[in-house]
Design a protein around this motif. Structure first.
Motif, PDB file in Angstrom:
ATOM      1  N   TYR A  83     -15.760  24.552 -38.140  1.00 49.93           N
ATOM      2  CA  TYR A  83     -15.752  24.104 -36.745  1.00 49.93           C
ATOM      3  C   TYR A  83     -14.928  25.044 -35.881  1.00 49.93           C
ATOM      4  CZ  TYR A  83     -11.045  22.411 -37.656  1.00 49.93           C
ATOM      5  OH  TYR A  83      -9.714  22.346 -37.969  1.00 49.93           O
ATOM      6  N   THR A  84     -15.050  24.842 -34.575  1.00 44.32           N
ATOM      7  CA  THR A  84     -14.192  25.544 -33.621  1.00 44.32           C
ATOM      8  C   THR A  84     -13.671  24.540 -32.599  1.00 44.32           C
ATOM      9  OG1 THR A  84     -13.974  27.434 -32.121  1.00 44.32           O
ATOM     10  CG2 THR A  84     -16.074  26.238 -32.048  1.00 44.32           C
ATOM     11  N   VAL A  85     -12.439  24.774 -32.161  1.00 49.02           N
ATOM     12  CA  VAL A  85     -11.840  23.981 -31.082  1.00 49.02           C
ATOM     13  C   VAL A  85     -11.431  24.905 -29.934  1.00 49.02           C
ATOM     14  CG1 VAL A  85     -11.026  22.072 -32.515  1.00 49.02           C
ATOM     15  CG2 VAL A  85      -9.564  24.070 -32.193  1.00 49.02           C
ATOM     16  N   LYS A  86     -11.926  26.126 -29.964  1.00 47.14           N
ATOM     17  CA  LYS A  86     -11.547  27.119 -28.954  1.00 47.14           C
ATOM     18  C   LYS A  86     -12.321  26.978 -27.656  1.00 47.14           C
ATOM     19  CE  LYS A  86      -8.400  29.072 -31.348  1.00 47.14           C
ATOM     20  NZ  LYS A  86      -7.014  29.027 -30.990  1.00 47.14           N
ATOM     21  N   LEU A  87     -13.189  25.971 -27.575  1.00 41.88           N
ATOM     22  CA  LEU A  87     -13.941  25.724 -26.346  1.00 41.88           C
ATOM     23  C   LEU A  87     -13.417  24.432 -25.735  1.00 41.88           C
ATOM     24  CD1 LEU A  87     -17.427  26.619 -27.822  1.00 41.88           C
ATOM     25  CD2 LEU A  87     -16.034  28.032 -26.306  1.00 41.88           C
ATOM     26  N   ALA A  88     -12.502  24.569 -24.808  1.00 42.00           N
ATOM     27  CA  ALA A  88     -11.748  23.536 -24.117  1.00 42.00           C
ATOM     28  C   ALA A  88     -12.152  22.085 -24.364  1.00 42.00           C
ATOM     29  CB  ALA A  88     -11.760  23.817 -22.621  1.00 42.00           C
ATOM     30  N   GLY A  89     -11.340  21.421 -25.171  1.00 46.98           N
ATOM     31  CA  GLY A  89     -11.423  19.976 -25.292  1.00 46.98           C
ATOM     32  C   GLY A  89     -12.541  19.408 -26.144  1.00 46.98           C
ATOM     33  N   VAL A  90     -13.248  20.231 -26.908  1.00 42.03           N
ATOM     34  CA  VAL A  90     -14.363  19.747 -27.731  1.00 42.03           C
ATOM     35  C   VAL A  90     -14.243  20.337 -29.126  1.00 42.03           C
ATOM     36  CG1 VAL A  90     -16.886  19.639 -27.954  1.00 42.03           C
ATOM     37  CG2 VAL A  90     -15.844  19.657 -25.680  1.00 42.03           C
ATOM     38  N   VAL A  91     -14.577  19.525 -30.124  1.00 43.32           N
ATOM     39  CA  VAL A  91     -14.675  20.002 -31.504  1.00 43.32           C
ATOM     40  C   VAL A  91     -16.154  20.249 -31.779  1.00 43.32           C
ATOM     41  CG1 VAL A  91     -14.279  19.474 -33.943  1.00 43.32           C
ATOM     42  CG2 VAL A  91     -12.677  18.614 -32.204  1.00 43.32           C
ATOM     43  N   TYR A  92     -16.514  21.509 -31.966  1.00 40.78           N
ATOM     44  CA  TYR A  92     -17.896  21.863 -32.295  1.00 40.78           C
ATOM     45  C   TYR A  92     -17.977  22.094 -33.801  1.00 40.78           C
ATOM     46  CZ  TYR A  92     -19.013  22.515 -27.371  1.00 40.78           C
ATOM     47  OH  TYR A  92     -19.234  22.308 -26.024  1.00 40.78           O
ATOM     48  N   VAL A  93     -18.724  21.236 -34.493  1.00 43.01           N
ATOM     49  CA  VAL A  93     -18.924  21.411 -35.931  1.00 43.01           C
ATOM     50  C   VAL A  93     -20.121  22.339 -36.087  1.00 43.01           C
ATOM     51  CG1 VAL A  93     -19.351  20.308 -38.150  1.00 43.01           C
ATOM     52  CG2 VAL A  93     -17.979  19.127 -36.413  1.00 43.01           C
ATOM     53  N   LEU A  94     -19.868  23.504 -36.661  1.00 42.25           N
ATOM     54  CA  LEU A  94     -20.862  24.564 -36.718  1.00 42.25           C
ATOM     55  C   LEU A  94     -21.704  24.530 -37.988  1.00 42.25           C
ATOM     56  CD1 LEU A  94     -18.505  27.421 -35.490  1.00 42.25           C
ATOM     57  CD2 LEU A  94     -20.073  26.029 -34.100  1.00 42.25           C
ATOM     58  N   HIS A  95     -21.106  24.115 -39.089  1.00 44.72           N
ATOM     59  CA  HIS A  95     -21.826  24.178 -40.366  1.00 44.72           C
ATOM     60  C   HIS A  95     -21.103  23.299 -41.381  1.00 44.72           C
ATOM     61  CE1 HIS A  95     -24.397  25.764 -43.441  1.00 44.72           C
ATOM     62  NE2 HIS A  95     -23.627  26.742 -43.871  1.00 44.72           N
ATOM     63  N   THR A  96     -21.861  22.579 -42.176  1.00 42.09           N
ATOM     64  CA  THR A  96     -21.315  21.861 -43.324  1.00 42.09           C
ATOM     65  C   THR A  96     -22.152  22.276 -44.528  1.00 42.09           C
ATOM     66  OG1 THR A  96     -22.706  19.931 -42.875  1.00 42.09           O
ATOM     67  CG2 THR A  96     -20.477  19.884 -41.975  1.00 42.09           C
ATOM     68  N   PHE A  97     -21.489  22.596 -45.627  1.00 40.42           N
ATOM     69  CA  PHE A  97     -22.230  23.095 -46.778  1.00 40.42           C
ATOM     70  C   PHE A  97     -21.431  22.937 -48.064  1.00 40.42           C
ATOM     71  CE2 PHE A  97     -19.730  26.549 -45.172  1.00 40.42           C
ATOM     72  CZ  PHE A  97     -19.416  27.374 -46.247  1.00 40.42           C
ATOM     73  N   GLN A  98     -22.168  22.963 -49.171  1.00 42.57           N
ATOM     74  CA  GLN A  98     -21.557  22.998 -50.483  1.00 42.57           C
ATOM     75  C   GLN A  98     -21.435  24.461 -50.874  1.00 42.57           C
ATOM     76  OE1 GLN A  98     -23.720  20.949 -53.564  1.00 42.57           O
ATOM     77  NE2 GLN A  98     -22.331  21.630 -55.160  1.00 42.57           N
ATOM     78  N   LYS A  99     -20.233  24.878 -51.197  1.00 40.00           N
ATOM     79  CA  LYS A  99     -20.009  26.271 -51.545  1.00 40.00           C
ATOM     80  C   LYS A  99     -20.522  26.526 -52.949  1.00 40.00           C
ATOM     81  CE  LYS A  99     -16.575  29.789 -52.167  1.00 40.00           C
ATOM     82  NZ  LYS A  99     -17.034  30.002 -53.529  1.00 40.00           N
ATOM     83  N   LYS A 100     -21.399  27.504 -53.070  1.00 38.39           N
ATOM     84  CA  LYS A 100     -21.968  27.832 -54.373  1.00 38.39           C
ATOM     85  C   LYS A 100     -21.691  29.267 -54.781  1.00 38.39           C
ATOM     86  CE  LYS A 100     -25.593  24.423 -53.983  1.00 38.39           C
ATOM     87  NZ  LYS A 100     -27.002  24.129 -54.038  1.00 38.39           N
ATOM     88  N   SER A 101     -20.912  29.995 -54.000  1.00 37.71           N
ATOM     89  CA  SER A 101     -20.615  31.391 -54.292  1.00 37.71           C
ATOM     90  C   SER A 101     -19.823  31.504 -55.588  1.00 37.71           C
ATOM     91  CB  SER A 101     -19.804  32.000 -53.148  1.00 37.71           C
ATOM     92  OG  SER A 101     -19.361  33.289 -53.494  1.00 37.71           O
ATOM     93  N   ARG A 102     -20.127  32.488 -56.353  1.00 35.59           N
ATOM     94  CA  ARG A 102     -19.398  32.759 -57.593  1.00 35.59           C
ATOM     95  C   ARG A 102     -18.292  33.782 -57.375  1.00 35.59           C
ATOM     96  NH1 ARG A 102     -20.976  28.347 -59.566  1.00 35.59           N
ATOM     97  NH2 ARG A 102     -23.119  28.202 -60.264  1.00 35.59           N
ATOM     98  N   LYS A 103     -18.069  34.179 -56.123  1.00 29.68           N
ATOM     99  CA  LYS A 103     -17.075  35.207 -55.800  1.00 29.68           C
ATOM    100  C   LYS A 103     -15.770  34.580 -55.334  1.00 29.68           C
ATOM    101  CE  LYS A 103     -20.553  38.503 -54.290  1.00 29.68           C
ATOM    102  NZ  LYS A 103     -21.030  39.278 -53.158  1.00 29.68           N
ATOM    103  N   GLY A 104     -15.188  33.702 -56.099  1.00 27.44           N
ATOM    104  CA  GLY A 104     -13.927  33.088 -55.708  1.00 27.44           C
ATOM    105  C   GLY A 104     -14.075  32.270 -54.452  1.00 27.44           C
ATOM    106  N   SER A 105     -13.185  32.499 -53.495  1.00 29.25           N
ATOM    107  CA  SER A 105     -13.192  31.696 -52.271  1.00 29.25           C
ATOM    108  C   SER A 105     -14.034  32.318 -51.159  1.00 29.25           C
ATOM    109  CB  SER A 105     -11.755  31.504 -51.778  1.00 29.25           C
ATOM    110  OG  SER A 105     -11.206  32.753 -51.434  1.00 29.25           O
ATOM    111  N   GLU A 106     -14.681  33.455 -51.423  1.00 28.53           N
ATOM    112  CA  GLU A 106     -15.457  34.139 -50.397  1.00 28.53           C
ATOM    113  C   GLU A 106     -16.666  33.316 -49.962  1.00 28.53           C
ATOM    114  OE1 GLU A 106     -18.048  38.185 -50.153  1.00 28.53           O
ATOM    115  OE2 GLU A 106     -16.120  38.272 -51.190  1.00 28.53           O
ATOM    116  N   THR A 107     -16.827  33.193 -48.642  1.00 26.74           N
ATOM    117  CA  THR A 107     -17.975  32.471 -48.090  1.00 26.74           C
ATOM    118  C   THR A 107     -19.198  33.386 -48.135  1.00 26.74           C
ATOM    119  OG1 THR A 107     -16.501  31.235 -46.639  1.00 26.74           O
ATOM    120  CG2 THR A 107     -18.842  31.253 -46.060  1.00 26.74           C
ATOM    121  N   PRO A 108     -20.323  32.885 -48.648  1.00 30.72           N
ATOM    122  CA  PRO A 108     -21.523  33.723 -48.744  1.00 30.72           C
ATOM    123  C   PRO A 108     -21.963  34.275 -47.388  1.00 30.72           C
ATOM    124  CG  PRO A 108     -21.793  31.712 -50.016  1.00 30.72           C
ATOM    125  CD  PRO A 108     -20.525  31.559 -49.224  1.00 30.72           C
ATOM    126  N   HIS A 109     -22.520  35.491 -47.423  1.00 28.59           N
ATOM    127  CA  HIS A 109     -22.927  36.199 -46.207  1.00 28.59           C
ATOM    128  C   HIS A 109     -23.915  35.387 -45.367  1.00 28.59           C
ATOM    129  CE1 HIS A 109     -23.790  39.557 -43.582  1.00 28.59           C
ATOM    130  NE2 HIS A 109     -25.078  39.376 -43.801  1.00 28.59           N
TER     131      HIS A 109
END
Length: 114
Positions: free
Chosen positions: A68-94
């Motif tokens: 999410y982002t809260v950098k747009l004055a006064g609103v919480v924008y949820v951008l993406h929800t997902f199950q992480k399946k990457s095998r590269k540690g904590s790296e978010t898939p491209h």
């Protein structure tokens, strides 16, 4: 309390998660709405200035994220929800990073329109 705007399929995707995960991420997002910082908060790498954040919930050996982002004055924008399946540690898939970038641009357009 800041309102939440769900961008793209983020809310529908969250509804597919196990109930415990939905509740955990929901509590974290409520904390954000109230101006707090949940304990499971992380800055998402690749986005300058902490513009994009994520909350992480582990369940039955799997990891789930709400971005999410809260950098747009006064609103919480949820951008993406997902199950992480990457095998590269904590790296978010491209492909997830690219989706988040597109949805951040969409959130900015929504915000400008008011």
């Amino acid at each position: 309390m800041k309102p939440v705007v769900w961008v793209g399929s983020s809310r529908k995707d969250l509804k597919r998660f196990p109930g415990a995960v939905q509740r955990g991420l929901g509590r974290a997002l409520l904390h954000v709405q109230l101006g707090g910082a949940p304990h499971n908060l992380k800055k998402l790498h690749g986005f300058s200035g902490g513009r994009v954040l994520e909350v992480v919930e582990d369940h039955d050996g799997d990891t789930y994220r709400a971005v999410y982002t809260v950098k747009l004055a006064g609103v919480v924008y949820v951008l993406h929800t997902f199950q992480k399946k990457s095998r590269k540690g904590s790296e978010t898939p491209h492909h997830d990073i690219e989706l988040i970038r597109r949805r951040l641009a969409e959130a900015e357009r929504i915000h400008r329109r008011g």
